[in-house]
Design a protein around this motif. Structure first.
Motif, PDB file in Angstrom:
ATOM      1  N   UNK A   1       0.817  -1.213   0.000  1.00  0.00           N
ATOM      2  CA  UNK A   1       0.000   0.000   0.000  1.00  0.00           C
ATOM      3  C   UNK A   1       0.852   1.264   0.000  1.00  0.00           C
ATOM      4  N   UNK A   2       1.885   1.283   0.855  1.00  0.00           N
ATOM      5  CA  UNK A   2       2.708   2.493   0.990  1.00  0.00           C
ATOM      6  C   UNK A   2       4.103   2.315   0.418  1.00  0.00           C
ATOM      7  N   UNK A   3       4.368   1.144  -0.189  1.00  0.00           N
ATOM      8  CA  UNK A   3       5.692   0.836  -0.762  1.00  0.00           C
ATOM      9  C   UNK A   3       6.804   0.915   0.284  1.00  0.00           C
ATOM     10  N   UNK A   4       6.438   0.656   1.534  1.00  0.00           N
ATOM     11  CA  UNK A   4       7.434   0.592   2.595  1.00  0.00           C
ATOM     12  C   UNK A   4       7.706   1.894   3.311  1.00  0.00           C
ATOM     13  N   UNK A   5       7.047   2.988   2.889  1.00  0.00           N
ATOM     14  CA  UNK A   5       7.321   4.283   3.533  1.00  0.00           C
ATOM     15  C   UNK A   5       6.642   4.396   4.890  1.00  0.00           C
ATOM     16  N   UNK A   6       5.559   3.653   5.096  1.00  0.00           N
ATOM     17  CA  UNK A   6       4.798   3.742   6.347  1.00  0.00           C
ATOM     18  C   UNK A   6       3.796   4.869   6.346  1.00  0.00           C
ATOM     19  N   UNK A   7       3.835   5.706   5.317  1.00  0.00           N
ATOM     20  CA  UNK A   7       2.944   6.870   5.255  1.00  0.00           C
ATOM     21  C   UNK A   7       1.708   6.575   4.409  1.00  0.00           C
ATOM     22  N   UNK A   8       0.647   7.248   4.721  1.00  0.00           N
ATOM     23  CA  UNK A   8      -0.597   7.104   3.973  1.00  0.00           C
ATOM     24  C   UNK A   8      -0.355   7.490   2.510  1.00  0.00           C
TER      25      UNK A   8
ATOM     26  N   UNK B   1       3.332  11.598   9.923  1.00  0.00           N
ATOM     27  CA  UNK B   1       2.158  12.248  10.522  1.00  0.00           C
ATOM     28  C   UNK B   1       0.869  11.518  10.174  1.00  0.00           C
ATOM     29  N   UNK B   2       0.750  11.025   8.938  1.00  0.00           N
ATOM     30  CA  UNK B   2      -0.423  10.257   8.528  1.00  0.00           C
ATOM     31  C   UNK B   2       0.032   8.845   8.155  1.00  0.00           C
ATOM     32  N   UNK B   3      -0.264   7.899   9.023  1.00  0.00           N
ATOM     33  CA  UNK B   3       0.239   6.536   8.849  1.00  0.00           C
ATOM     34  C   UNK B   3      -0.590   5.732   7.854  1.00  0.00           C
ATOM     35  N   UNK B   4       0.078   4.804   7.196  1.00  0.00           N
ATOM     36  CA  UNK B   4      -0.582   3.895   6.257  1.00  0.00           C
ATOM     37  C   UNK B   4      -1.591   3.031   7.008  1.00  0.00           C
ATOM     38  N   UNK B   5      -2.783   2.887   6.437  1.00  0.00           N
ATOM     39  CA  UNK B   5      -3.829   2.107   7.103  1.00  0.00           C
ATOM     40  C   UNK B   5      -3.584   0.607   7.063  1.00  0.00           C
ATOM     41  N   UNK B   6      -2.696   0.148   6.191  1.00  0.00           N
ATOM     42  CA  UNK B   6      -2.418  -1.290   6.084  1.00  0.00           C
ATOM     43  C   UNK B   6      -1.350  -1.736   7.067  1.00  0.00           C
ATOM     44  N   UNK B   7      -0.216  -1.025   7.089  1.00  0.00           N
ATOM     45  CA  UNK B   7       0.895  -1.430   7.962  1.00  0.00           C
ATOM     46  C   UNK B   7       0.979  -0.586   9.227  1.00  0.00           C
ATOM     47  N   UNK B   8       0.107   0.419   9.345  1.00  0.00           N
ATOM     48  CA  UNK B   8       0.055   1.293  10.520  1.00  0.00           C
ATOM     49  C   UNK B   8       1.391   1.985  10.790  1.00  0.00           C
ATOM     50  N   UNK B   9       2.071   2.352   9.716  1.00  0.00           N
ATOM     51  CA  UNK B   9       3.300   3.128   9.851  1.00  0.00           C
ATOM     52  C   UNK B   9       4.569   2.306   9.885  1.00  0.00           C
TER      53      UNK B   9
END
Length: 375
Positions: free
Chosen positions: A146-153, A198-206
């Motif tokens: 989802x975030x390609x590993x960045x952890x961000x939304x 600041x806005x975390x990915x909803x799949x990996x939660x940051x």
């Protein structure tokens, strides 16, 4: 109050030591006993002792006075702390060495290789001999799609930490009686990453990673043995910040076989012979890993004799050809004899008729039957 130790003894140098010798010894001991490095209960006290000795012996005037009067001269002012708050008696060089002043620090945003994984696979005896291909399920950590590993939304990205400015480290400055101490530690705001999400990915939660069950195709080579490891490059956990994936190591466990035993590339088995076969000789059928073969038993064969079937062993894992099969014969003594048979034996005629082998040898026949059936 404990008597002070001789300053030369404290630094481990002789009274004729040069200034360089004193400085080298001081730096070595200061590194060893500094409280931020050495957590022993007496480390701080030893560090103070070393510092006091150096403050005196590194000053030519103080050293001359100490050499003449020792610790008793009231005008020495020993132990007064030496230099001011900004002068750490030469220890600033050492602190730079320990806490990164001018030295190379690890980039918290540098690519990092993923962890290796280990999987234990149990296979059948003949699967180890002839090899097999199979699929396994491996639980491993992979880069979040989802975030390609960045952890961000998606649509956002991590921001540079405003506390450490992307370095991943915080500096804590302390003024002590021994000078100005600078401690560096992982930034508490970004946990040492140098980035803040600041806005975390909803799949990996940051986290930038997720746990997945991954199906992997594995080829077990013919001739593999107990304890062997098969390395699958790049099939471990995914790397961090674009780093390479780790490797997967498959550890082989091999089940035992009822009839065959293995020693390296050679196979061993045990077959029973009747008293008559051993005494008179015979030609018997022997199961191997791939087929049934004829084995000639010479007359007068003794129990425990080994025969070799060349090339009937295990394929060599690294190289060409195969090992051998070694056949141990066990003579089964008859337990039920007629009077006539007993008499014939007494006359050394060498016949035993249709006598039944002992019960504890019946298992040998049973195992051999299963081997003939290919079990």
């Amino acid at each position: 109050m404990a008597e002070k130790r001789d300053y030369y003894e404290v630094l481990g140098v002789g009274k004729d030591a040069s200034d360089d010798d004193i400085k080298k010894s001081y730096r070595k001991l200061a590194r060893q006993y500094h409280p931020d490095v050495n957590k022993a209960a007496d480390a701080e006290q030893k560090f103070k002792e070393v510092k006091e000795a150096y403050d005196v012996l590194s000053d030519n005037q103080k050293r001359a006075t100490y050499d003449r009067y020792g610790h008793v001269d009231p005008n020495q002012g020993f132990g007064g702390g030496g230099g001011g708050a900004g002068d750490f008696g030469g220890f600033g060089d050492i602190f730079d060495m320990f806490f990164g002043g001018g030295g190379g620090r690890r980039d918290p945003n540098a690519p990092q290789r993923g962890n290796d994984l280990q999987y234990t696979m149990t296979i059948e005896f003949k699967e180890a001999v002839f090899g097999k291909e199979t699929d396994i399920q491996i639980p491993r950590t992979e880069t979040c799609d989802t975030c390609s590993g960045s952890g961000a939304k998606p649509g956002t990205k991590p921001e540079t930490c405003t506390i450490c400015h992307g370095s991943g480290q915080q500096e804590v400055v302390q003024n002590t009686p021994f000078g100005r101490i600078v401690n560096r530690r992982a930034c508490t705001n970004c946990s040492g990453t140098g980035k803040v999400i600041k806005e975390k990915c909803g799949t990996c939660h940051g986290a930038g990673k997720v746990k997945k069950q991954r199906k992997i195709h594995v080829r077990i080579p013919a001739g593999v043995d107990e304890g062997a490891q098969i390395r699958l490059s790049g099939e471990g956990e995914s790397g961090v910040r674009g780093g390479p994936a780790g490797d997967l190591y498959i550890v082989i466990r091999v089940k035992s076989h009822e009839f065959f035993e293995r020693d390296g590339d050679d196979i061993y088995c045990e077959v029973p012979l009747t008293f008559a076969q051993a005494a008179l000789g015979d030609e018997i059928e022997i199961p191997t890993l791939t087929e049934k073969v004829k084995l000639k038993i010479p007359a007068g064969t003794q129990t425990g004799t080994y025969f070799r079937l060349k090339g009937k062993g295990v394929p060599r894992l690294r190289g060409y050809g195969q090992g051998d099969q070694h056949v141990k014969v066990t003579v089964v003594t008859p337990t039920k004899l007629s009077d006539e048979q007993k008499e014939l034996l007494r006359q050394f005629s060498g016949t035993e008729g249709e006598a039944t082998p002992q019960e504890h040898h019946e298992t040998i026949f049973e195992k051999m039957k299963k081997a003939f059936r290919g079990e």
